[in-house]
Each structure stands twice: as C-alpha cells, then as structure tokens.
Design a protein around this motif. Structure first.
Motif, PDB file in Angstrom:
ATOM      1  N   ASP A  43      37.376  32.688  22.618  1.00 32.95           N
ATOM      2  CA  ASP A  43      36.192  33.539  22.469  1.00 32.95           C
ATOM      3  C   ASP A  43      34.932  32.844  22.978  1.00 32.95           C
ATOM      4  OD1 ASP A  43      37.853  35.420  21.302  1.00 32.95           O
ATOM      5  OD2 ASP A  43      37.293  34.889  19.245  1.00 32.95           O
ATOM      6  N   LEU A  44      34.913  31.526  22.905  1.00 31.78           N
ATOM      7  CA  LEU A  44      33.751  30.759  23.355  1.00 31.78           C
ATOM      8  C   LEU A  44      33.814  30.426  24.848  1.00 31.78           C
ATOM      9  CD1 LEU A  44      33.314  28.322  20.333  1.00 31.78           C
ATOM     10  CD2 LEU A  44      31.884  30.291  20.918  1.00 31.78           C
ATOM     11  N   GLY A  45      34.908  30.822  25.497  1.00 33.01           N
ATOM     12  CA  GLY A  45      34.988  30.646  26.946  1.00 33.01           C
ATOM     13  C   GLY A  45      35.972  29.627  27.461  1.00 33.01           C
ATOM     14  N   CYS A  46      36.698  28.939  26.591  1.00 31.77           N
ATOM     15  CA  CYS A  46      37.698  27.973  27.062  1.00 31.77           C
ATOM     16  C   CYS A  46      38.869  28.735  27.704  1.00 31.77           C
ATOM     17  CB  CYS A  46      38.223  27.123  25.906  1.00 31.77           C
ATOM     18  SG  CYS A  46      37.002  26.012  25.180  1.00 31.77           S
ATOM     19  N   ASN A  47      39.309  28.264  28.871  1.00 33.50           N
ATOM     20  CA  ASN A  47      40.445  28.920  29.518  1.00 33.50           C
ATOM     21  C   ASN A  47      41.540  27.942  29.918  1.00 33.50           C
ATOM     22  OD1 ASN A  47      39.383  27.606  31.750  1.00 33.50           O
ATOM     23  ND2 ASN A  47      39.318  29.422  33.061  1.00 33.50           N
ATOM     24  N   PHE A  48      41.395  26.672  29.522  1.00 34.60           N
ATOM     25  CA  PHE A  48      42.350  25.626  29.897  1.00 34.60           C
ATOM     26  C   PHE A  48      42.744  24.878  28.630  1.00 34.60           C
ATOM     27  CE2 PHE A  48      43.393  21.410  31.787  1.00 34.60           C
ATOM     28  CZ  PHE A  48      44.305  21.810  32.761  1.00 34.60           C
ATOM     29  N   LEU A  63      52.306  27.551  19.687  1.00 35.13           N
ATOM     30  CA  LEU A  63      50.998  28.031  19.229  1.00 35.13           C
ATOM     31  C   LEU A  63      50.155  28.507  20.404  1.00 35.13           C
ATOM     32  CD1 LEU A  63      50.173  25.253  16.604  1.00 35.13           C
ATOM     33  CD2 LEU A  63      50.762  27.631  16.108  1.00 35.13           C
ATOM     34  N   LEU A  64      50.221  27.759  21.495  1.00 35.14           N
ATOM     35  CA  LEU A  64      49.481  28.170  22.685  1.00 35.14           C
ATOM     36  C   LEU A  64      50.073  29.445  23.259  1.00 35.14           C
ATOM     37  CD1 LEU A  64      47.302  27.786  24.764  1.00 35.14           C
ATOM     38  CD2 LEU A  64      48.765  26.138  25.957  1.00 35.14           C
ATOM     39  N   GLY A  65      51.401  29.555  23.235  1.00 42.67           N
ATOM     40  CA  GLY A  65      52.046  30.771  23.705  1.00 42.67           C
ATOM     41  C   GLY A  65      51.602  31.984  22.909  1.00 42.67           C
ATOM     42  N   HIS A  66      51.442  31.820  21.610  1.00 38.62           N
ATOM     43  CA  HIS A  66      50.954  32.890  20.739  1.00 38.62           C
ATOM     44  C   HIS A  66      49.545  33.307  21.167  1.00 38.62           C
ATOM     45  CE1 HIS A  66      50.381  35.041  16.872  1.00 38.62           C
ATOM     46  NE2 HIS A  66      49.136  34.610  16.973  1.00 38.62           N
ATOM     47  N   THR A  67      48.713  32.328  21.475  1.00 38.78           N
ATOM     48  CA  THR A  67      47.332  32.615  21.888  1.00 38.78           C
ATOM     49  C   THR A  67      47.309  33.322  23.235  1.00 38.78           C
ATOM     50  OG1 THR A  67      46.543  30.678  20.660  1.00 38.78           O
ATOM     51  CG2 THR A  67      45.090  31.573  22.360  1.00 38.78           C
ATOM     52  N   ILE A  68      48.140  32.877  24.162  1.00 43.85           N
ATOM     53  CA  ILE A  68      48.206  33.533  25.471  1.00 43.85           C
ATOM     54  C   ILE A  68      48.624  34.986  25.319  1.00 43.85           C
ATOM     55  CG2 ILE A  68      49.448  33.572  27.677  1.00 43.85           C
ATOM     56  CD1 ILE A  68      49.568  30.503  27.516  1.00 43.85           C
ATOM     57  N   ALA A  69      49.638  35.231  24.477  1.00 37.77           N
ATOM     58  CA  ALA A  69      50.136  36.594  24.277  1.00 37.77           C
ATOM     59  C   ALA A  69      49.088  37.497  23.639  1.00 37.77           C
ATOM     60  CB  ALA A  69      51.391  36.549  23.407  1.00 37.77           C
ATOM     61  N   ASN A  70      48.232  36.935  22.806  1.00 42.37           N
ATOM     62  CA  ASN A  70      47.204  37.719  22.120  1.00 42.37           C
ATOM     63  C   ASN A  70      45.933  37.909  22.939  1.00 42.37           C
ATOM     64  OD1 ASN A  70      48.801  38.119  19.908  1.00 42.37           O
ATOM     65  ND2 ASN A  70      47.754  36.645  18.593  1.00 42.37           N
ATOM     66  N   ASN A  71      45.923  37.349  24.151  1.00 43.65           N
ATOM     67  CA  ASN A  71      44.738  37.475  25.006  1.00 43.65           C
ATOM     68  C   ASN A  71      45.160  37.877  26.421  1.00 43.65           C
ATOM     69  OD1 ASN A  71      42.166  36.247  23.451  1.00 43.65           O
ATOM     70  ND2 ASN A  71      43.990  35.083  22.878  1.00 43.65           N
ATOM     71  N   LYS A  72      45.922  38.935  26.507  1.00 44.36           N
ATOM     72  CA  LYS A  72      46.480  39.351  27.798  1.00 44.36           C
ATOM     73  C   LYS A  72      45.412  39.736  28.810  1.00 44.36           C
ATOM     74  CE  LYS A  72      50.952  40.864  25.965  1.00 44.36           C
ATOM     75  NZ  LYS A  72      51.666  39.708  26.545  1.00 44.36           N
ATOM     76  N   GLY A  73      44.229  40.073  28.349  1.00 39.48           N
ATOM     77  CA  GLY A  73      43.177  40.448  29.276  1.00 39.48           C
ATOM     78  C   GLY A  73      42.426  39.263  29.855  1.00 39.48           C
ATOM     79  N   LYS A  74      42.794  38.045  29.438  1.00 41.75           N
ATOM     80  CA  LYS A  74      42.107  36.847  29.913  1.00 41.75           C
ATOM     81  C   LYS A  74      43.116  35.898  30.561  1.00 41.75           C
ATOM     82  CE  LYS A  74      38.521  37.069  26.344  1.00 41.75           C
ATOM     83  NZ  LYS A  74      37.841  36.356  25.244  1.00 41.75           N
TER      84      LYS A  74
END
Length: 284
Positions: A43-48, A63-74
């Motif tokens: 949400d703060l802009g980190c993409n890496f 855990l990272l995979g979960h985050t990727i799946a929950n942010n499909k638009g980014k």
C-alpha cells in the motif's frame, strides 16, 4: 516511494524492498502480523520483495505468494533464493559446486519456490551462498541457461558472503549474473572498493542487505541490549562487538541532521550510491 532501474533487468523497483527473513519463524513472528506488514508495504508503494526458501522452509515464500495473489492489480516482483544442499553458510572454497548446487537440487528448489510464490516464473532467483571458486563449473552455466530457457526464472543473482563482496566478481564477468545481494552500510562500505565499480560497468543490479547493521542502526539498541539465545544476534553482538558498535552509533547520533532519525540516515546513505538498485529492510 521512489523507484529506480534494477540494473540490466530493466524493471523499475522500489528503493525500499521488504526482507522476509524475520517472517520465517525464527524471530517469533506471527503469520497474521507478517501478512499485514506485507500488505502495508504494498500500500505504501513497495513492489520488490526479498525472500528465500531457507526462511522457514518455504514459509516466507508462501507469505509473499499470498500477498501477490491478493494484489493482482499490482505488479509485484519476487526475489527468492535456493538454499545450499550441504546447508552450510557461508560458502567455503573447499566445498565443491556439486556438493552445494548440483543441477537436480537447483531445479527441485526452483520449482518449490515457484509453487510457493504461486507464479509462472520467478523474477529473480539467487543462490543463497557463493564462492567464485565455482565459476568455471560447466553445470553452473548449463543450469542457469536451462532455467531461463524453460521460463522458470527471468533473472539470476548471487547472495554474496559477509565480508567478501569481491567474491562474486568473477561470476559477474561470465555474463550469467543479473544481480548481486551484498552487505553494505555506513559501518561496512567495502563493496565500494571493487564490487560496485564492476556492477556499474556491467549494469548489474545491486540489492543491499543489512543496511541497518543487524539492528544497531535502527535506533533502538543500547549497550545493555540482550537477544534471546535462539536469536543468532546473541552471538553476533557479543560483549565486545556490542560495546564497539554502540560507541560508533553514539558518534553518528551526534551528527544527525535536525529532524532525521538514525535509520533514515542509514537508509539514505546506502541509497545515495548510484550502484544500488534496492535496499532490503527487515529486522536488519
């Protein structure tokens, strides 16, 4: 958040890249808090994001995979690492390449990481240890070329040994390495001597780790700080090292610009070097 080109990969990465080591379980982390922290960083802009199979046997990758799946638009970029087969850190010249990264081991863990991340390919896959003694091994080149040819990874990197930033330059010059991860901080500027000039010459991405000197530049440690026995920092910050480190920290605090915190100063320092692509920030 600011972004910069990550070497020759061409991707735009956030200056700050969360590191997931502390989310692998060794620090008493809780998954819910870890997931919330990862989402806040997005949400703060980190993409890496920097993770590794060794961080909880795939736990942090998941855990990272979960985050990727929950942010499909980014578009979120994942950098993970394959553990050494002999489970020894750091790498030593006496270890043979096939004891540490035989092809079947690399392909196995590349698939395990990819499955945990829930992605078709891994943006950046790194060897979690390295010594340049292995550079001329034919299977080193064959393995990396196959990983890229088969679409398992996009880019390849090396995580370099502590206090040995030059021990990776030979591998970089083969053209097989797209990025390196190295310890660099106000207290350890040695990568500037040999490694960073080569990375700038060949446009190699640089990930800085331990920018906060294992926590001493986070502003919360003191000469009385004690870590639990289960935390490896209880050995790293032995009585002598802790005393010397906090003396250096106190000197830095005396020259802090008005309104700037110690960790901000530490991060601004590493990000000021033109070779740096991203700075991994966790508990370190």
């Amino acid at each position: 958040m600011r972004y910069r080109k990550f070497g020759r990969t061409g991707i735009e990465v956030s200056d700050i890249a969360p590191g997931l080591w502390g989310m692998g379980g060794w620090s008493g982390s809780e998954d819910k808090e870890s997931i919330n922290a990862l989402q806040l960083s997005v949400d703060l802009g980190c993409n890496f994001f920097d993770t590794a199979w060794a961080y909880g046997e795939g736990k942090s990758d998941g855990l990272l995979g979960h985050t990727i799946a929950n942010n499909k638009g980014k578009r979120l970029f994942a950098a993970s690492k394959i553990p050494p087969k002999n489970e020894r850190w750091p790498a030593l010249p006496s270890y043979t390449y096939h004891d540490v990264f035989p092809p079947e081991h690399v392909f196995k863990y590349a698939d395990l990481v990819r499955n945990q991340l829930g992605v078709d390919y891994i943006d950046l896959l790194q060897f979690h240890v390295w010594t340049d003694e292995w550079t001329d091994e034919p299977d080193f080149r064959k393995t990396l070329e196959k990983l890229k040819r088969d679409g398992i990874i996009r880019h390849f990197g090396l995580s370099l040994n502590r206090w040995e930033p030059e021990n990776g330059i030979k591998a970089i010059r083969t053209g097989l390495v797209d990025a390196v991860q190295v310890i660099y901080s106000i207290f350890d500027q040695s990568p500037e001597d040999e490694l960073f000039p080569v990375c700038q010459e060949l446009n190699i991405g640089v990930i800085v780790r331990v920018a906060l000197d294992e926590g001493s530049l986070g502003g919360k440690m003191s000469k009385d700080t004690k870590f639990p026995n289960t935390d490896w920092r209880s050995r790293y910050f032995n009585a002598e090292n802790l005393a010397n480190t906090m003396e250096r920290v106190d000197k830095l605090k005396q020259i802090l610009p008005p309104g700037m915190s110690l960790p901000e100063l530490a991060l601004r320092f590493v990000l000021s070097h033109p070779a740096v692509g991203a700075t991994v920030v966790g508990v370190r």
